[in-house]
Motif scaffolding. Structure first.
Motif, mmCIF file in Angstrom:
data_model
loop_
_atom_site.group_PDB
_atom_site.id
_atom_site.type_symbol
_atom_site.label_atom_id
_atom_site.label_comp_id
_atom_site.label_asym_id
_atom_site.label_seq_id
_atom_site.Cartn_x
_atom_site.Cartn_y
_atom_site.Cartn_z
ATOM 1 N N ASP A 189 1.592 -3.352 11.406
ATOM 2 C CA ASP A 189 2.247 -4.791 11.145
ATOM 3 C C ASP A 189 1.493 -5.796 11.194
ATOM 4 O O ASP A 189 0.455 -5.968 11.981
ATOM 5 C CB ASP A 189 3.665 -4.774 11.570
ATOM 6 C CG ASP A 189 4.801 -5.238 10.752
ATOM 7 O OD1 ASP A 189 4.542 -6.236 10.069
ATOM 8 O OD2 ASP A 189 5.791 -4.795 10.806
ATOM 9 N N THR A 192 -10.986 -0.892 0.797
ATOM 10 C CA THR A 192 -10.686 -1.007 -0.629
ATOM 11 C C THR A 192 -9.708 -1.981 -0.888
ATOM 12 O O THR A 192 -9.736 -2.577 -2.038
ATOM 13 C CB THR A 192 -10.058 0.278 -1.357
ATOM 14 O OG1 THR A 192 -8.776 0.461 -0.523
ATOM 15 C CG2 THR A 192 -11.029 1.583 -1.218
ATOM 16 N N ARG A 225 -12.571 6.176 7.734
ATOM 17 C CA ARG A 225 -11.212 5.479 7.440
ATOM 18 C C ARG A 225 -11.113 4.076 6.987
ATOM 19 O O ARG A 225 -10.513 3.692 6.176
ATOM 20 C CB ARG A 225 -10.262 5.633 8.622
ATOM 21 C CG ARG A 225 -8.791 5.396 8.137
ATOM 22 C CD ARG A 225 -7.824 5.505 9.597
ATOM 23 N NE ARG A 225 -7.864 6.967 10.033
ATOM 24 C CZ ARG A 225 -7.130 7.512 10.861
ATOM 25 N NH1 ARG A 225 -7.007 6.756 11.920
ATOM 26 N NH2 ARG A 225 -7.332 8.768 11.158
ATOM 27 N N CYS A 253 -9.950 0.597 13.049
ATOM 28 C CA CYS A 253 -9.062 -0.238 12.622
ATOM 29 C C CYS A 253 -7.471 0.313 13.266
ATOM 30 O O CYS A 253 -6.826 -0.416 13.685
ATOM 31 C CB CYS A 253 -8.767 -0.392 10.967
ATOM 32 S SG CYS A 253 -10.397 -0.371 10.266
ATOM 33 N N ALA A 308 0.673 -1.417 0.051
ATOM 34 C CA ALA A 308 -0.002 0.017 0.006
ATOM 35 C C ALA A 308 0.986 1.253 0.064
ATOM 36 O O ALA A 308 1.749 1.420 0.947
ATOM 37 C CB ALA A 308 -0.753 0.025 1.314
HETATM 38 C C1 HEC Z 1 -3.519 -0.791 -1.284
HETATM 39 C C2 HEC Z 1 -4.274 -1.774 -0.370
HETATM 40 C C3 HEC Z 1 -4.347 -1.733 1.213
HETATM 41 C C4 HEC Z 1 -4.839 -0.952 1.818
HETATM 42 C C5 HEC Z 1 -5.600 0.677 1.392
HETATM 43 C C6 HEC Z 1 -4.510 -1.297 3.200
HETATM 44 N N1 HEC Z 1 -3.721 -2.431 3.457
HETATM 45 FE FE1 HEC Z 1 -3.416 -3.490 4.915
HETATM 46 N N2 HEC Z 1 -2.326 -4.662 3.678
HETATM 47 C C7 HEC Z 1 -2.400 -4.915 2.245
HETATM 48 C C8 HEC Z 1 -1.699 -6.114 2.077
HETATM 49 C C9 HEC Z 1 -1.661 -6.399 0.565
HETATM 50 C C10 HEC Z 1 -1.144 -6.520 3.018
HETATM 51 C C11 HEC Z 1 -0.278 -7.804 3.206
HETATM 52 C C12 HEC Z 1 -1.233 -9.051 3.278
HETATM 53 C C13 HEC Z 1 -0.491 -10.456 3.428
HETATM 54 O O1 HEC Z 1 0.849 -10.420 3.168
HETATM 55 O O2 HEC Z 1 -1.106 -11.223 4.468
HETATM 56 C C14 HEC Z 1 -1.638 -5.808 4.269
HETATM 57 C C15 HEC Z 1 -1.572 -6.050 5.609
HETATM 58 C C16 HEC Z 1 -2.148 -5.629 6.638
HETATM 59 C C17 HEC Z 1 -2.313 -6.051 7.769
HETATM 60 C C18 HEC Z 1 -1.266 -7.311 8.293
HETATM 61 C C19 HEC Z 1 -2.102 -8.346 8.164
HETATM 62 C C20 HEC Z 1 -1.472 -9.833 8.107
HETATM 63 O O3 HEC Z 1 -2.164 -10.691 7.610
HETATM 64 O O4 HEC Z 1 -0.713 -9.989 8.614
HETATM 65 C C21 HEC Z 1 -2.915 -5.348 8.741
HETATM 66 C C22 HEC Z 1 -3.227 -5.366 10.254
HETATM 67 C C23 HEC Z 1 -3.363 -4.349 7.769
HETATM 68 N N3 HEC Z 1 -3.044 -4.440 6.713
HETATM 69 C C24 HEC Z 1 -4.417 -3.255 8.189
HETATM 70 C C25 HEC Z 1 -4.736 -2.250 7.306
HETATM 71 C C26 HEC Z 1 -5.383 -1.076 7.639
HETATM 72 C C27 HEC Z 1 -6.085 -0.945 9.108
HETATM 73 C C28 HEC Z 1 -5.585 -0.367 6.586
HETATM 74 C C29 HEC Z 1 -6.496 1.048 6.675
HETATM 75 C C30 HEC Z 1 -5.995 2.128 7.432
HETATM 76 C C31 HEC Z 1 -5.011 -1.004 5.449
HETATM 77 N N4 HEC Z 1 -4.386 -1.986 5.889
HETATM 78 C C32 HEC Z 1 -4.988 -0.480 4.343
HETATM 79 C C33 HEC Z 1 -3.164 -3.913 1.630
HETATM 80 C C34 HEC Z 1 -3.691 -2.789 1.882
#
Ligand code: HEC
Ligand code: HEC
Ligand code: HEC
Ligand code: HEC
Ligand code: HEC
Ligand code: HEC
Ligand code: HEC
Ligand code: HEC
Ligand code: HEC
Ligand code: HEC
Ligand code: HEC
Length: 418
Positions: free
Chosen positions: A202, A145, A139, A187, A113
């Motif tokens: 993380d 998305t 948020r 979140c 992201a």
């Molecule tokens: C552009 C896409 C995108 C957006 C926007 C995004 N994320 Fe993520 N996020 C990801 C991806 C892809 C991963 C990695 C997933 C994995 O490797 O398991 C991740 C990982 C995470 C993880 C760790 C997940 C895990 O499985 O270990 C958390 C917690 C998280 N995101 C929370 C958030 C939160 C809260 C928001 C909003 C503030 C957010 N993310 C916005 C794409 C996004």
């Protein structure tokens, strides 16, 4: 932002109109762009609406296009580098780069992201502005998305895309959306990093995550202050503070994304569910041995009047938490405990006004045969003998009856025939 960045910003504010107009000559003119690239879809993508940019936090400051699109100082452009925010927001960039969203993902070798994925590009607003993509009340939509999008997450090997929906059905999500309550957990309150807030997000398994087991109590406790203090004073909190891997934290009893109000039948601590929630640990043999706890708490509760009534749906009877409390649970040996013999009259009395002093002598958890006192043991054996005697009597009666039919009657018939 450092002083050098501020001075660039300051200088740029004067030079801005010239830069902005120069780029806008082409990028704000769809017809010209279409002629230059020869494809209306591409021209659409390359179009920049000057009004949108001017209304953004950067546009309002009059920052030139080139503050993010560095090395783009004329046309034809040549090699176009991705937009870069780091010159002015170095601190955010540094934190983000070491978070799960900024580290190159092993599957794609790209950052999952980018800054623009969360903040937008030409419409960036202050965090407190309702138009911002990271405005507190909305948020979660930005997180959704990606985290609710199966195709997008599959690229990264993530299958679980239900989390945002589960959250929206929780006490926190509903209070946010339906009551517009900004002080509930969103979140990033739970998932932020110990440093850098949303830029430090993380995996929960990482020690820097505010939802890592070691940090959960403090994180929930930033809002639920009184309950955190009660929990810390109780046996579970003490065991947790000593590093016990078996002690329950807030999410073991309440779940995480699905936290429900206690009064909801879906809650893991709704009266009919408490027994199951506590038993997840207290029925584990090796755990009871390790901590020297009495086994069979569930069965000895379910055998009591309270247990039978609770299972049949009478919610006003006592469940585990009515007698033990929920957060400040203490062993019966502790004089402060709600189940210390000296306090039982008060504990039971909250539902049984005027209950006598004798309660402390009775066993509250039905004891196993071994533990039952002499008289009860006698009564129990009397019933065992009575039941065994009745069954034996019935068997003898059936046997005699059969004997009469087959042997005696047959002999009589035989006598007549002869
Ligand atoms: C552009 C896409 C995108 C957006 C926007 C995004 N994320 Fe993520 N996020 C990801 C991806 C892809 C991963 C990695 C997933 C994995 O490797 O398991 C991740 C990982 C995470 C993880 C760790 C997940 C895990 O499985 O270990 C958390 C917690 C998280 N995101 C929370 C958030 C939160 C809260 C928001 C909003 C503030 C957010 N993310 C916005 C794409 C996004
Ligand atoms: C003479 C017209 C013209 C001017 C002036 C112009 N551009 Fe462009 N720009 C284009 C065209 C056409 C493209 C499509 C790619 C190409 O042909 O290089 C483009 C591509 C881009 C892209 C890459 C988009 C992408 O991701 O593919 C960016 C960013 C960009 N311009 C920014 C700027 C900025 C910033 C300025 C002002 C400093 C500027 N442009 C001035 C015509 C122009
Ligand atoms: C605050 C930083 C910032 C400023 C200032 C900025 N841009 Fe961008 N721009 C971005 C980001 C982020 C993207 C998304 C693509 C990327 O990451 O490279 C982008 C994308 C573009 C694109 C490609 C079209 C698209 O949306 O993918 C064009 C063309 C462009 N910008 C032109 C301009 C022009 C013209 C200006 C000045 C009016 C300008 N930009 C000002 C950050 C900025
Ligand atoms: C996963 C989504 C996400 C990503 C990716 C992200 N941000 Fe943020 N950003 C937020 C949120 C949410 C806030 C609101 C403050 C908070 O909760 O920490 C924020 C706040 C900010 C702020 C306001 C000051 C502050 O720290 O509160 C700036 C500036 C900022 N971000 C810049 C960036 C830049 C630059 C990048 C890329 C290096 C970036 N952000 C990447 C979600 C994100
Ligand atoms: C040339 C410097 C510069 C660049 C490059 C730049 N910004 Fe900013 N940004 C600013 C300034 C100045 C402010 C206003 C800060 C203030 O008033 O505290 C700001 C404000 C913000 C805010 C709102 C902060 C708040 O307090 O709510 C966000 C979010 C943000 N920028 C994100 C970005 C992102 C994302 C990029 C890259 C796409 C970017 N910025 C590129 C200078 C810059
Ligand atoms: C009340 C705290 C709380 C809130 C609010 C919350 N989460 Fe979580 N989240 C957790 C906990 C605890 C876990 C770890 C347990 C699990 O894997 O389900 C988790 C796990 C995750 C994971 C997988 C992380 C991993 O390392 O396995 C993602 C992705 C995620 N949450 C995204 C979100 C998004 C997006 C939101 C907002 C819609 C959100 N969470 C709201 C507490 C919360
Ligand atoms: C051992 C299981 C357990 C743990 C650990 C636990 N809770 Fe509870 N919690 C309960 C039960 C059971 C109830 C319902 C109490 C009742 O019925 O009066 C409850 C009630 C609540 C309530 C609602 C209070 C009310 O009476 O309406 C909140 C808020 C809450 N807990 C937050 C937390 C937080 C925050 C933590 C971590 C510091 C935590 N809980 C740890 C079992 C637990
Ligand atoms: C940012 C503050 C905040 C954080 C962090 C937070 N909560 Fe809450 N929580 C609230 C608020 C505010 C409410 C009340 C919502 C309402 O009444 O509609 C609430 C409600 C609850 C309830 C329902 C209480 C009831 O009415 O029965 C439980 C249970 C709960 N939270 C548990 C947790 C747990 C567990 C965590 C950590 C994983 C946590 N909360 C983190 C603010 C927070
Ligand atoms: C995640 C596992 C877990 C859950 C869930 C749990 N407990 Fe415990 N409980 C423990 C552990 C481990 C101890 C022993 C702590 C110690 O002695 O250091 C303990 C200790 C106790 C004690 C004190 C026993 C003694 O004599 O020291 C009582 C009473 C108790 N729990 C009741 C409950 C009730 C009631 C619930 C449900 C509301 C519950 N527990 C949920 C793990 C759990
Ligand atoms: C009607 C009140 C009441 C209910 C309901 C109840 N308990 Fe107890 N519990 C007690 C009392 C009183 C003691 C101490 C005397 C005894 O062992 O009978 C006790 C003892 C315990 C102990 C040993 C702690 C110690 O220090 O002696 C544990 C663990 C425990 N209960 C767990 C549970 C669990 C789990 C449930 C639900 C399945 C539950 N209790 C339901 C009243 C209750
Ligand atoms: C949360 C409330 C609550 C608590 C606390 C509670 N009880 Fe009860 N108990 C009930 C209800 C309700 C009934 C059913 C009463 C009825 O239908 O007459 C009941 C029934 C009983 C009964 C059998 C029916 C009767 O009236 O003789 C006994 C015995 C009993 N409770 C003892 C205790 C003892 C001892 C304690 C404390 C260790 C205790 N209770 C704590 C709610 C509670």
């Amino acid at each position: 932002m450092g002083w050098w960045a501020w001075s660039v910003v300051f200088l740029a504010m004067f030079a801005a109109p010239a830069f902005g107009q120069r780029c806008a000559t082409c990028h704000a003119d769809p017809n010209l762009m279409e002629r230059l690239v020869g494809d209306s879809a591409a021209a659409m993508r390359l179009g920049v609406d000057p009004a949108t940019y001017e209304a953004s936090v950067h546009g309002r400051l009059g920052l030139p296009c080139t503050s993010c699109h560095a090395r783009l100082d004329g046309y034809p452009h040549g090699d176009i580098a991705p937009a870069d925010c780091s010159f002015c927001h170095g601190e955010e960039e540094r934190r983000w780069a070491s978070s799960i969203h900024g580290r190159p993902h092993p599957r794609t070798a790209t950052a999952p992201a980018s800054c623009a994925d969360c903040h937008g590009s030409h419409d960036v607003q202050r965090v407190g502005d309702p138009r911002s993509h990271v405005y507190r009340l909305t948020r979660f939509e930005t997180c959704a998305t990606c985290h609710s999008n199966p195709e997008r997450m599959a690229v990264f090997g993530q299958k679980d895309v239900e989390r945002v929906q589960t959250y929206l059905n929780s006490v926190h999500g509903r209070a946010l959306v339906e009551k517009g309550l900004a002080v509930v957990a969103i979140c990033t309150d739970c998932h932020a990093g110990e440093e850098g807030g949303a830029h430090g997000i993380d995996r929960v398994s990482q020690p820097t995550s505010l939802m890592n087991r070691a940090n959960v109590v403090e994180t929930c406790g930033t809002c639920h202050v009184g309950i955190r203090d009660q929990y810390n004073a109780g046996i579970h909190g003490q065991a947790f503070a000593q590093g016990s891997p078996d002690a329950p934290t807030c999410v073991d009893c309440h779940t995480e994304h699905a936290v429900q109000p206690v009064a909801s039948p879906q809650s893991s601590v709704y009266p009919t569910h408490v027994v199951q929630t506590c038993s997840a640990c207290h029925e584990r043999e090796e755990l009871n041995e390790r901590y020297g706890l009495p086994p069979g708490r569930r069965s000895t509760f379910l055998g009591t009047f309270h247990g039978i009534a609770l299972v049949s749906g009478q919610l006003t009877v006592a469940n585990c938490a009515s007698c033990h409390g929920a957060h400040a649970i203490l062993p019966s040996s502790d004089p402060r405990s709600s189940i210390h013999p000296a306090n039982l009259v008060r504990t039971c009395g909250s539902c049984h006004p005027g209950i006598g002093e004798g309660v402390a002598e009775g066993r509250i958890h039905l004891a196993s045969v071994r533990e039952i006192n002499g008289f009860a043991l006698l009564v129990q054996w009397f019933y065992y003998l009575l039941i065994a005697g009745t069954v034996l009597f019935a068997v003898v009666m059936i046997f005699l009856d059969q004997y009469r039919h087959r042997v005696v009657d047959a002999r009589r018939r035989g006598g007549r025939d002869a």
